[in-house]
Every structure is written in structure tokens, then in C-alpha cells.
Design an enzyme around this catalytic site. Sequence first.
Site, PDB file in Angstrom:
ATOM      1  CG  ASP A   1      -2.291   0.564   0.968  1.00 33.31           C
ATOM      2  OD1 ASP A   1      -2.376   1.800   0.898  1.00 33.31           O
ATOM      3  OD2 ASP A   1      -3.268  -0.198   0.849  1.00 33.31           O
TER       4      ASP A   1
ATOM      5  CG  HIS B   1      -5.370   3.695   0.929  1.00 34.92           C
ATOM      6  ND1 HIS B   1      -5.010   2.370   0.754  1.00 34.92           N
ATOM      7  CD2 HIS B   1      -6.611   3.818   0.414  1.00 34.92           C
ATOM      8  CE1 HIS B   1      -5.988   1.729   0.146  1.00 34.92           C
ATOM      9  NE2 HIS B   1      -6.985   2.568  -0.062  1.00 34.92           N
TER      10      HIS B   1
ATOM     11  CB  SER C   1      -9.440   0.470   0.007  1.00 37.82           C
ATOM     12  OG  SER C   1      -8.697   0.828  -1.123  1.00 37.82           O
TER      13      SER C   1
END
Length: 500
Positions: free
Chosen positions: A132, A175, A409
Site C-alpha cells: 500500500d 490509506h 480498499s
Amino acid sequence: MRRRLLTAAAALVLVVAGAPALAAAPAPSGYLVGSTSPLTPAQLDQLRDAGAQVHVAYRNFGGAAAAIPSTKVAAVRALPFVTSVNPDPIRKLAAVSDPAAAPLPNAPYWHDQMDLENVSQTGAGVWVAVLDSGFYPNWRDYFVESDILTDKARAFTGVLGNPNANQWDSGSDPHGMAVSATIVGHRFADDTNEGGWGAGYATGSPGTRWIPGVAPNAKIIPVKVCEPIGCFGSAINAGVDYVTSLKRANPGQPIVINASLGGAGLDAVEKNALDAAVKAGVVVVASAGNEGDAGMGFPAAYEPVVSVGAGGWTRQWNDYPDKTWWLDDVAEASVSEVYVTGFSSRQKAGQYLDVVSEGRYLLLPYPCAQLYKDGQVASSTNNRTCASKATPDNASAAPFQYLFMSGTSFSSPAVAGVVALMLERNPLLSNADAATGTLNDPASWGPGELERRLEASATPLQPGSVTVTHRTGVPLTETWGADAIGHGWVFADDAVNAAG
């Protein structure tokens, strides 16, 4: 890592009268160079002689990432051991017990709706590599340090990316922390403006509490493969290659990759990377994508990968603007209160959607909220910075440290957490027997044993439509068909029981 914009300085060049100006050499572009097996030193020399600037040669499968001028591509492609030369693809992130924190007054709805209360496994002994955007330097504000395997954390860049000296915890986007928090949990410092929407405290009162993860005793390996402009395939492949090496060095260690990212098409070198990881016993879980009817992204659409669509709870924001709804009790009524989101990518021809899980309004750390409009990623935010939480003397900083986040996600790490529970129950389970077939023949791909058991344990969903309350308090109608549901909804207890 922040991707710097490079500005060429103007240069004055004196040209002798009558003499032609020298043409500038073409700038190299990033490419993935395929081969049937890992490249030998002699083959790497041939690549360089042909004009390729080799960025990385992968260890566990055939291929390399290289910068190649356009005038040299044909020469590289003509080398006898080269099977493909394709532009470096860009993937995008799919986001639309701690003594320092008190327990929550109730379980989060996404745990309740996954029946986690019926599971004794916690993911103990399992490593989950999160490919990520990396972590922020203040990641210890959110995580228990022992939950993060810092000695194994890494960062990789694309062919033309800026070197970052392996700065996995100098992320440019929160994220990666939000994805990891879904798996192992995180601290939540509640305040009246936390979460982003609604009135009052998200937990009912101020204070710091611990929001549990799906697999709270698993260990996270942050693997940074994304830059502000996206996630280059060459970096993702390097991350997969690294995790494959970890598995081969620790064959008895259960390892899961979570990839909450994706993009169009399956590159030959990307397939080599995934095949090597899967055959080594690494279980790869990926987000289906947030493209709705436009279809799934890769790597999720590749059948040996466990792909996850996003659903939610029909009673979300039911008492808007009160935002404690996420701690309400979910009735144990199978999938009667489940819906599939409109943004969750649908399965198209040649794509494989496996299961659906929670991906709507999970309360997660997201301290760059000022870069997002109403919690949704805004366009043209490639050049991102992150400030600390706003204070009276720093009012321009980020207004929130946490957000109710949506996207595949987050349904992907929810299932990666369930896979960790399955592997705690049966550490020998994997997808190593998956049919990898050939690149352009999706019919030749097939699931592995773990995926087959997970799919068989899922509760089937039917096409449907439901009107729920949106984050703004207005009604939102979600409609889905048979192409949005895969094998159905994941219940953790059923999945663990299926692990054997």
C-alpha cells in the site's frame, strides 16, 4: 515518500553559425521486461547493452523493471530470452488489547455483521503484508508497536520513482494505515468532530478507546509500493517478490498479502509475480475495485487471487445526525440486512469476483482529511501533504484524524483478516494448487484450496435493491445484480470452520 516534480533548468547553448543543433536524446520510460525464468547476470548485461537501464531484476520469477528510451525498445524486445516488453502500469488505491485505550461500549457493526463474536481465533501467528502507501511517521499514535513487524517493513519505487531509502513510514497518504487498522485495530481518540459526519461523539462520550481489528493478533508487514501519483506495477511486483522471498525463507510461516489497489489489464510480469507468490504458499487478497459497472481491476480479477467486493449494513446512519449507529447491535438474521454498494466493481467477462464483505463506513485513522471532499477522494490531489490535527493555533491543519471510510480498499483487508483466522486454524492451507494457466486465457485460471473453502463457506446473496441513509442524512438507493455478489457474503465463523 513525496514524489518531487522535477523542473528542468533552462540552459543557454551557443551554436556555431551554420552548424546544426544536436538533438536531445529521447528520455527513457518505465517498462516491465518479461522472461521465462529469473534473469542471469549475463542476460542482465545483454539488457544493458541493448539500452535498458535495469531498475530491479526480480528474484523469484522471470522479469525486470527497466528504464528504456523509445529508440531502444525494439532492441530489448529482440533479445532471445525476452518474452514481453510493456509499459510500467499504474494501479490506484481503492478508497472511496491495549492498556492505553478503554474498550468500546459495543462491537463495531462490521464485526457484528461478520459474526466475529462466534470466533475464538485472533490471527495469532499469521503475517499480513500490506502492499500500500506505507505509514506516517506518527503511526505509533494509532497502533500498538508490537503489532507491526518493523524489521520486515520495506518500501519500493517504480522505475522512474524517486529513491526513498526504504522510507516505509514516510507515507504520503494515510490509506496504508487505514487498511492495516482494519486488520489489527487501532486507537481512537474520540472528539465531537471525529469521524467526519454527524453530531456528537462517535462512541457516545469523549476519550481514547481501542477499535478492534478482524484479526487483532496477526502481525502487519507494511510494504510501501505507492507514490502520490499512484502505484507503479514495477514497485508492486518488487513488493510481491519480497514477500515471496520471506515465505521461501520461512516456509512454515503463514503469510497473507493484502493489495487494496488495482487497475486495468494483467501484465505478463505481474502474472509471473503473483504466480510465484501463490505457488510459494502466500495467500493474495485484493480489492475488486470501486468502478461499479465498469468492471473489476487486476490483480483482483485474476482467479488465483481472492477478490473482494464491498457491502454494507442497511441500518447505517439510521438516526442521522447521531453517529453512534456503528455500535448498534446487528440482528443475527443471515444476510437480510446486507447490501452491495453501487461503487463495488462488477464482474465482467474474463474476471473473477469471489466474495463480498464490509466496505461501507468503517471508522478508521485517516489524518489527511483536509485533502478529501466530504470524505471522498477529491480529484487533482496528487501533490499531497499531511498536517497534524487542527488546534486553536493551527486552524489550517487537518480537521479530523479519523473518518468513516468506504471502498473495496477496506472490504479486502476485512477478508484478509478472515483469511488470517483461517490460517491460524489450519496453517498448512494455501492456494498453492491454483491453476495459473496462461496470460490471455482466463478460462485456464482456477482457484486454490483456501479460496475454494472460503467461497463454499460464503452465504449466497441475491440481486436486490435497498434504500439506506447516506452520510449526509439523505436517502441513498443501492441496487446490485448477480455480477456484483460472487459466491456471497463472508461470515468469519463459517470461514474458520471451513478451514478444517
